[in-house]
Motif scaffolding. Structure first.
Motif, PDB file in Angstrom:
ATOM      1  N   GLY A 123      56.351 -11.660 -29.098  1.00  0.00           N
ATOM      2  CA  GLY A 123      56.175 -12.858 -28.282  1.00  0.00           C
ATOM      3  C   GLY A 123      55.702 -14.014 -29.144  1.00  0.00           C
ATOM      4  O   GLY A 123      55.966 -14.047 -30.344  1.00  0.00           O
ATOM      5  N   TRP A 124      54.962 -14.953 -28.525  1.00  0.00           N
ATOM      6  CA  TRP A 124      54.538 -16.149 -29.255  1.00  0.00           C
ATOM      7  C   TRP A 124      53.063 -16.486 -29.076  1.00  0.00           C
ATOM      8  O   TRP A 124      52.498 -17.242 -29.868  1.00  0.00           O
ATOM      9  CB  TRP A 124      55.369 -17.352 -28.807  1.00  0.00           C
ATOM     10  N   ALA A 125      52.407 -15.970 -28.040  1.00  0.00           N
ATOM     11  CA  ALA A 125      51.053 -16.407 -27.677  1.00  0.00           C
ATOM     12  C   ALA A 125      50.011 -15.876 -28.653  1.00  0.00           C
ATOM     13  O   ALA A 125      49.845 -14.669 -28.789  1.00  0.00           O
ATOM     14  CB  ALA A 125      50.718 -15.957 -26.256  1.00  0.00           C
ATOM     15  N   LYS A 126      49.306 -16.776 -29.308  1.00  0.00           N
ATOM     16  CA  LYS A 126      48.266 -16.384 -30.266  1.00  0.00           C
ATOM     17  C   LYS A 126      46.903 -16.988 -29.935  1.00  0.00           C
ATOM     18  O   LYS A 126      46.005 -16.998 -30.772  1.00  0.00           O
ATOM     19  CB  LYS A 126      48.657 -16.802 -31.691  1.00  0.00           C
ATOM     20  N   GLU A 127      46.766 -17.506 -28.734  1.00  0.00           N
ATOM     21  CA  GLU A 127      45.495 -18.121 -28.369  1.00  0.00           C
ATOM     22  C   GLU A 127      45.290 -17.996 -26.871  1.00  0.00           C
ATOM     23  O   GLU A 127      46.116 -17.422 -26.156  1.00  0.00           O
ATOM     24  CB  GLU A 127      45.475 -19.596 -28.783  1.00  0.00           C
TER      25      GLU A 127
END
Length: 343
Positions: A123-127
């Protein structure tokens, strides 16, 4: 004169055929001839009904909606699991319970008590909330293992990156790499110890092929170089590097790691895509590539079978992924062919 000889030959041939048939018949042992037979008792140290928890990711996970990587996904209260991760766990002989990242945390961690292992997906979410939940789940996983429960984790792509950030305690540990939708090989580090890892299941032939042929899919913009990985004391003491790979520009990054103490394996590549995703021509679908997926799935579930956590049948049934609708989104090309969307 020839007729008696022919008759004699036919009689001899017939006798030999009968003798062979009789001999063959005597080798057949009927079930009644075995006497009383019972199946061997199952190994009580193994769980033959393992459950894998898969953490959902923010967004819808399909190309039927705009790919807006903004916080609006959090506000819309939408998350998803690509179906390929579910099929991956099922290939190894497990069932799946979705861990919905933005549901009430009390409920989320109740579900964690129903599973025997966890997958952190790509995925992309890192925060934000997603990062916080991964960190909390991972902390619980380490606690379970420290308390004597064998509880494995598979972290793929984004999962690899977030675990690297958590263990290194640095949000700046990641570097840019050019590996979006790119098939590659895996290069084993010198003197790599594959005993007890996924790769121990590979035949010598497949081990050779995965280092020479493009049998895995990379799909990421971030990663960690071997030098920076080894230079971080927290990372290098927690994980062993098993393989590296090169991006489209020839830059080398760490591609497979295994915890030195815990049953935690992280992949920068996607072991689930070879068998279950079709949207990109870069995804390998050869027989060897499918074997990679199958071995990876079997290894994860074999680790989950070591968990002795056995929740009630009713609790499991009411939480399984089968309670949710599957959405087909393969018309749009690359991306996830199918996804479970949670609202």
């Amino acid at each position: 004169m020839w007729r008696p000889l022919l008759l004699l030959s036919l009689l001899l041939c017939n006798d030999l055929t009968i003798a062979k048939a009789t001999e063959s018949t005597q080798l057949i042992i009927l079930p009644s001839q075995h006497g009383d037979r019972t199946c061997s008792a199952p190994d009580r140290n193994l769980n033959d009904k393992p459950i894998i928890g898969i953490l959902t990711h923010p967004g819808v996970g399909t190309f039927d909606a705009p790919r807006d990587h903004s916080l609006s996904y959090y506000e819309k209260n939408v998350s998803y699991i690509a179906a390929s991760y579910v099929k991956f766990a099922e290939t190894g002989g497990a069932r799946v319970i979705p861990l919905i990242y933005n549901e009430p945390q009390e409920r989320l961690f109740q579900k964690l008590e129903l599973v025997n292992g966890v997958i952190f997906t790509g995925g992309w979410a890192k925060e934000g909330l997603y990062f916080d939940i991964v960190q909390k789940i991972f902390g619980k996983v380490l606690e379970k293992n420290d308390a004597g429960e064998h509880f494995p984790v598979y972290a793929m792509c984004l999962g690899f990156e977030i675990l690297s950030m958590i263990i290194s305690q640095s949000r700046d540990i990641l570097e840019r790499f050019n590996s979006v939708y790119y098939a590659s090989s895996l290069q084993f580090i010198e003197n790599a110890n594959i005993e007890g890892t996924l790769f121990q299941r590979f035949s010598p032939e497949l081990l050779k092929k995965i280092s020479t042929d493009c049998l895995v899919l990379q799909n990421h913009q971030f990663g960690i170089s071997p030098d920076n990985f080894l230079a971080n004391p927290s990372l290098s003491s927690f994980f062993s590097i098993l393989t590296t790979s090169a991006d489209k520009d020839g830059k080398t990054y760490v591609s497979t790691i295994r915890s030195k103490r815990y049953p935690v394996t992280a992949f920068q590549w996607h072991p689930e895509k070879n068998a279950f995703e079709w949207g990109s021509s870069e995804i390998p679908h050869s027989e060897d590539a499918i074997q990679v997926t199958q071995h990876a799935a079997n290894y994860l579930v074999s680790e989950a079978r070591k968990s002795l956590n056995r929740p009630s049948h009713e609790e499991v049934l009411s939480n399984l992924i089968y309670n949710y609708k599957l959405t087909y989104s393969g018309y749009k090309g690359s991306g996830n062919d199918e996804a479970y969307i949670f609202t």
